[in-house]
Design a protein around this motif. Structure first.
Motif, short mmCIF file in Angstrom:
data_model
loop_
_atom_site.label_atom_id
_atom_site.label_comp_id
_atom_site.label_asym_id
_atom_site.label_seq_id
_atom_site.Cartn_x
_atom_site.Cartn_y
_atom_site.Cartn_z
N HIS A 31 -44.26 41.10 -8.51
CA HIS A 31 -45.21 40.00 -8.35
C HIS A 31 -44.52 38.77 -7.76
O HIS A 31 -45.05 38.11 -6.86
CB HIS A 31 -45.84 39.64 -9.71
CG HIS A 31 -46.94 40.56 -10.13
ND1 HIS A 31 -48.18 40.57 -9.52
CD2 HIS A 31 -46.99 41.54 -11.08
CE1 HIS A 31 -48.95 41.48 -10.09
NE2 HIS A 31 -48.24 42.10 -11.05
N HIS A 34 -43.72 39.42 -4.02
CA HIS A 34 -44.91 39.33 -3.16
C HIS A 34 -45.28 37.87 -2.92
O HIS A 34 -45.65 37.48 -1.80
CB HIS A 34 -46.08 40.07 -3.79
CG HIS A 34 -45.95 41.57 -3.70
ND1 HIS A 34 -45.65 42.23 -2.52
CD2 HIS A 34 -46.10 42.55 -4.65
CE1 HIS A 34 -45.60 43.53 -2.75
NE2 HIS A 34 -45.88 43.75 -4.04
N ARG A 35 -45.19 37.02 -3.95
CA ARG A 35 -45.52 35.61 -3.77
C ARG A 35 -44.48 34.92 -2.88
O ARG A 35 -44.82 34.06 -2.05
CB ARG A 35 -45.58 34.93 -5.15
CG ARG A 35 -45.95 33.44 -5.07
CD ARG A 35 -47.23 33.22 -4.30
NE ARG A 35 -47.58 31.81 -4.22
CZ ARG A 35 -48.41 31.30 -3.35
NH1 ARG A 35 -49.02 32.10 -2.44
NH2 ARG A 35 -48.69 30.02 -3.32
N ASP A 38 -45.26 35.59 0.70
CA ASP A 38 -46.34 34.73 1.19
C ASP A 38 -45.84 33.33 1.50
O ASP A 38 -46.25 32.70 2.50
CB ASP A 38 -47.48 34.66 0.16
CG ASP A 38 -48.17 36.00 -0.02
OD1 ASP A 38 -48.09 36.83 0.90
OD2 ASP A 38 -48.77 36.23 -1.11
N LEU A 39 -44.95 32.82 0.64
CA LEU A 39 -44.44 31.45 0.85
C LEU A 39 -43.45 31.37 2.02
O LEU A 39 -43.26 30.31 2.62
CB LEU A 39 -43.76 30.93 -0.43
CG LEU A 39 -44.69 30.69 -1.64
CD1 LEU A 39 -43.87 30.33 -2.87
CD2 LEU A 39 -45.71 29.60 -1.34
N ALA A 53 -41.82 30.55 -6.05
CA ALA A 53 -42.59 31.65 -6.65
C ALA A 53 -42.34 31.75 -8.16
O ALA A 53 -43.26 31.95 -8.95
CB ALA A 53 -42.26 32.97 -5.96
N GLU A 56 -44.16 28.84 -9.84
CA GLU A 56 -45.60 29.08 -9.95
C GLU A 56 -45.92 30.18 -10.97
O GLU A 56 -46.92 30.11 -11.67
CB GLU A 56 -46.15 29.48 -8.57
CG GLU A 56 -46.17 28.36 -7.56
CD GLU A 56 -46.75 28.82 -6.23
OE1 GLU A 56 -47.25 29.98 -6.19
OE2 GLU A 56 -46.70 28.06 -5.25
N PHE A 57 -45.05 31.13 -11.04
CA PHE A 57 -45.29 32.27 -11.95
C PHE A 57 -45.17 31.85 -13.41
O PHE A 57 -45.84 32.38 -14.29
CB PHE A 57 -44.31 33.41 -11.62
CG PHE A 57 -44.70 34.71 -12.24
CD1 PHE A 57 -45.71 35.48 -11.65
CD2 PHE A 57 -44.09 35.17 -13.39
CE1 PHE A 57 -46.07 36.69 -12.21
CE2 PHE A 57 -44.46 36.38 -13.95
CZ PHE A 57 -45.45 37.14 -13.37
#
Length: 882
Positions: A31, A34-35, A38-39, A53, A56-57
């Motif tokens: 997870h 993957h984030r 994207d960033l 990431a 944020e997680f």
């Protein structure tokens, strides 16, 4: 399907823990990756993208814990962790842990003992088939006894019972070819075993078909315990002929091990048919006025209610009164449980055990209140630890769960220790035989109900006292505690914990007052005027029928016995009586005034206690003759009937003692008896009875095989008893006797008061111990909450007296309030105690002073450690910590 998937995930977590954890870590990393991908697209570096990431997680450990909870089984893991942590915390405070465990062990142990006794005597049914439908017949005007003709009428004319059986308890001499012994037996009707639905262990039982008239069924059924003890489980004993009161009886069966009759505490040696009464006791089976049958019992028919059965029996009672007016008065019935002889023993036993259960329950509540105070004081001492854990992110739920885990550990260990101790106490009580003369056994061994009750009490107690600090933890402000320390001011309002402490101290004071009143009353009872002097007296108990004596052979043998014992060196006097005051029975009979011609029971002027004595009895018993003359050897069956009576008898029959001398009265058969003497009043049935009318008759005019020899001597009782046995053996080697001191005989009548005094004393001691821990908990809590204030007072120059007043003033006030309330309640409860313990009265300065001193000493003992802590406060160290 969802539940099946949950079970599978739970099993996977337990049995494949490492694989599940690895899969979860990989899932969380994917997870985050993957984030980060994207960033990274807008042109951010890979390292910066991964950092953002992860931010944020959120906390990865927190997410992992939530995932564990979603998978299930996390509760068990955290519970194990809480248990380990609680064990470590409790081990760091061994004094606190030991005090808490011991407090709860005493309370739960007391409840287990009392509940087990209640279970054995009241809750547990009789060990017979369909015990719930088994009842005994109780005459409301009297007791459960019946005459044999009345039993036959009740058995044959009722429509409510499957069958009515009857039995009587008596003593008999058993001769198996060795030394004759005295045995306690049950004389049972032929349908006794069939009516109860009991099957033999060996051989067979006797039945109604075996009865063909008086003395027609010379059969015997041994109890399993007697067969084991005296015949060593010899199976060839079946068919063997032994002698009962010198009459041959054949052993035909062995009762099952669990059956010993329908009276819970009484264990007879064997059973014989009731129809053989003439060979055992010599009672006339056809005498309707002689109610010698101990109890009549039977199972209600299916669908018949108690009210319907009572109405059926009352119709038979009306028939008996109408048909036999000279023998029957008003006859109305009630149904009662036979295990404790109906309400005669059942009601006082139920009330006493209910009271004990209530007191032991209050002690458990007091113990929980104590432990609640201790846990609250402990939580106050750990307030900084709790605040730091909250500040570091721990949830209040998790902290409370840890506190409850500690409480449950203490309660379970305390319950186990208390149950272990109660098992030893109950086993000792079950093996205890309080009266050597009677086969009385207290079957109170614990069973699954007792163990379940102890577990339930332990769990409930843990939740109860563990909940006390909940509000304290929920109200904790971690930032305030870390910044300024524990709040030091206690409110002026009375808290629920303080109310519980006052109630607990009051209970303790009630128990202490009651126990002191009971002890003083028992001491007075032992020095009471019984109407005889029990000191320096031996009782020789026998029944000449056990050696085959009857009719005209009885008086000469009794005279030889009195004369022979009088020649023993050191013997001052020897008297004889068929029964003794304060013995196991107090025989009574109706008497009528001299001008009464209709001698129905309803016309009786009195129902006095009756004793048949030898001329030497008053001198041997030290019973004082107030006026008139004593009996002589000339007062025999050929001379006019005479009696010596007590003042209550004289006043009841003749109006005054003066009128009684030379006056006459009638017996139920019309025999006129002249009063020739007045003796002092005494106690005949119980220590608490009001003055009862009593009459003494010459044994030569009213022969009886029942024989009590009262031997007065200053010799050592054991040596004198040996000499008595030798002397009587020379007269008749086949006559069994039982010898004990008169003081030992009084233990039977004093058993109830002594047990009540002992129970109150034990509960009073436990209450005192709990009061100490309760006051200690309150004082320790007060000191813990006000340490900062105490430190400031010391820094400002406060004196030791002021410190103690500040720290312990509230606890002392609560002690005074609770002690005063308890003392008043104990005094008010004394009239109830007086029904059990004779001469129990609170109007004794020694009792009042003793209670006050006891409670003051308890308070000083409880406040000693908190007082030392308050006086040893170091303001510099305390202010640095705060």
């Amino acid at each position: 399907m969802k539940s099946l998937a949950y079970v599978r995930s739970l099993a996977a977590k337990f049995f494949h823990r490492s694989e599940v954890a690895q899969d979860m870590d990989e899932e969380l990393r994917s997870h985050i990756q993957h984030r980060a991908d994207d960033l990274q697209r807008p042109g951010i570096s890979r390292a910066e993208a991964e950092r953002r990431a992860r931010i944020e997680f959120g906390g990865q450990e927190r997410i992992a814990e939530e995932c564990h909870e979603a998978l299930g089984g996390n509760f068990i893991e955290t519970a194990i962790q809480d248990v380990r942590l609680s064990i470590r915390v409790l081990r760091k405070s061994p004094g606190f842990t030991a005090a808490a465990v011991l407090t709860l062990a005493l309370a739960i142990g007391a409840n287990a003992v009392v509940f087990s006794i209640m279970n054995g005597f009241i809750l547990r049914p009789l060990n017979v088939p369909h015990a719930e439908s088994l009842y005994g017949l109780w005459r409301i005007q009297d007791d459960m006894s019946e005459s044999y003709p009345d039993y036959i009428d009740l058995r044959d004319h009722n429509h409510s019972f499957e069958a009515l059986a009857a039995y009587n308890i008596t003593q008999a001499g058993l001769d198996t070819g060795e030394n004759p012994i005295s045995s306690w037996i049950e004389e049972a009707s032929g349908n006794y075993f069939d009516a109860l639905g009991i099957e033999p262990y060996l051989g067979r039982f006797f039945h109604a078909s075996d009865e063909h008239g008086p003395d027609s069924a010379p059969y015997m059924v041994l109890t399993y315990a007697f067969w084991h003890a005296h015949f060593r489980e010899d199976r060839t004993v079946l068919g063997r002929v032994v002698e009962v009161n010198k009459h041959p009886f054949t052993i035909i069966g062995i009762a099952p091990p669990e059956f010993h009759g329908t009276l819970l505490f009484f264990h007879p040696d064997f059973f014989v048919p009731l129809i053989d009464q003439g060979q055992i006791d010599g009672n006339d089976l056809n005498a309707r006025g002689s109610r010698w049958i101990f109890m009549t019992i039977g199972h209600l028919k299916a669908g018949v209610s108690k009210a319907e059965a009572i109405a059926d029996l009352n119709s038979i009672g009306a028939y008996l009164k109408k048909t036999y007016p000279k023998d029957e008065a008003q006859v109305t019935f009630e149904l009662a449980r036979p295990s404790l002889y109906g309400d005669y023993l059942g009601r006082p036993v139920r009330e006493f055990l209910t009271g004990l259960m209530l007191l032991s329950g209050l002690i458990l509540l007091a113990a929980c209140a104590n432990l609640g105070s201790l846990f609250a004081a402990r939580a106050a001492d750990r307030s900084r630890e709790v605040a730091l854990r909250l500040a570091l992110g721990s949830s209040r739920k998790r902290i409370l769960r840890g506190l409850f885990t500690e409480a449950l550990l203490v309660s379970l260990v305390g319950g186990a220790v208390g149950l272990w101790g109660s098992v030893f106490v109950l086993q000792g009580m079950s093996a205890w035989q309080p009266f050597p003369r009677w086969p009385v056994h207290l079957s109170v061994n614990p069973d699954a109900h007792v163990y379940g009750m102890a577990l339930l009490l332990a769990l409930a107690s843990g939740f109860l006292f563990g909940a006390v600090p909940v509000r304290q933890v929920l109200a904790t402000n971690p930032y305030q505690v870390v910044k300024v320390g524990t709040p030091g001011r206690m409110g002026r309002r009375i808290t629920a914990r303080e109310v519980l402490l006052v109630v607990q101290i009051a209970i303790c004071a009630v128990l202490v007052t009651s126990s002191m009143v009971a002890v003083r009353g028992l001491a007075r009872s032992l020095h009471n005027n019984f109407g005889f002097d029990p000191q320096n007296t031996l009782l020789v108990d026998t029944d000449l029928r056990m050696a085959g004596y009857s009719g005209d052979r009885v008086p000469p043998m009794q005279k030889r016995m009195v004369d022979a014992l009088g020649t023993i060196p050191g013997v001052e006097s020897v008297g004889l009586s068929d029964q003794i005051p304060l013995g196991d029975t107090a025989p009574q009979t109706n008497v009528f005034t001299d001008n009464t011609s209709d001698l129905r029971p309803s016309n009786a002027a009195a129902n006095p206690v009756m004793f048949k004595i030898s001329p030497e009895y008053f001198h041997a018993a030290r019973t004082i003759l107030l006026s008139g003359r004593n009996f002589t050897s000339h007062d025999d069956k050929n001379s006019p009937r005479v009696a010596v009576v007590t003042p209550p008898f004289a006043k009841k029959i003749f109006g005054s003692v003066t009128n009684a001398m030379g006056g006459s009265y009638k017996m139920p058969d019309g025999t006129r008896i002249q009063v020739v003497g007045i003796v002092e009043d005494g106690k005949y049935g119980s220590l608490t009875e009001d003055p009862q009318p009593a009459m003494f008759l010459p044994v030569l005019q009213w022969p009886s095989t029942s024989t009590y020899l009262v031997v007065r001597s200053g010799r050592d009782p054991q040596q004198l008893a040996a000499a008595i046995r030798t002397t009587l053996r020379q007269l008749d080697a086949g006559l069994p006797v039982f010898i004990q001191t008169r003081s030992k005989e009084l233990e039977f009548i004093l058993f109830g008061p002594r047990m009540a005094t002992l129970a109150l004393g034990v509960l009073g001691g436990m209450g005192a111990m709990l009061a100490v821990t309760g006051i200690f908990g309150m004082a320790a809590y007060s000191v813990s909450k006000r340490l900062r204030e105490l430190g400031l007072r010391v820094a400002l120059g406060a004196q030791r007296k002021e410190l103690l007043q500040t720290a312990l003033g509230r606890a002392v006030k609560l002690l005074a309030l609770g002690s005063t309330a308890g003392l008043l309640l104990g005094i008010l409860a004394t009239p109830v105690l007086a029904f059990i313990v004779n001469q129990a009265t609170p109007h004794d300065p020694l009792i009042l002073v003793g209670v006050v001193l006891s409670m003051a000493l308890l308070g000083l003992l409880a406040a000693w450690i908190p007082a030392r802590r308050a006086l040893s406060v170091d303001p510099m160290r305390l202010l640095r910590e705060e």
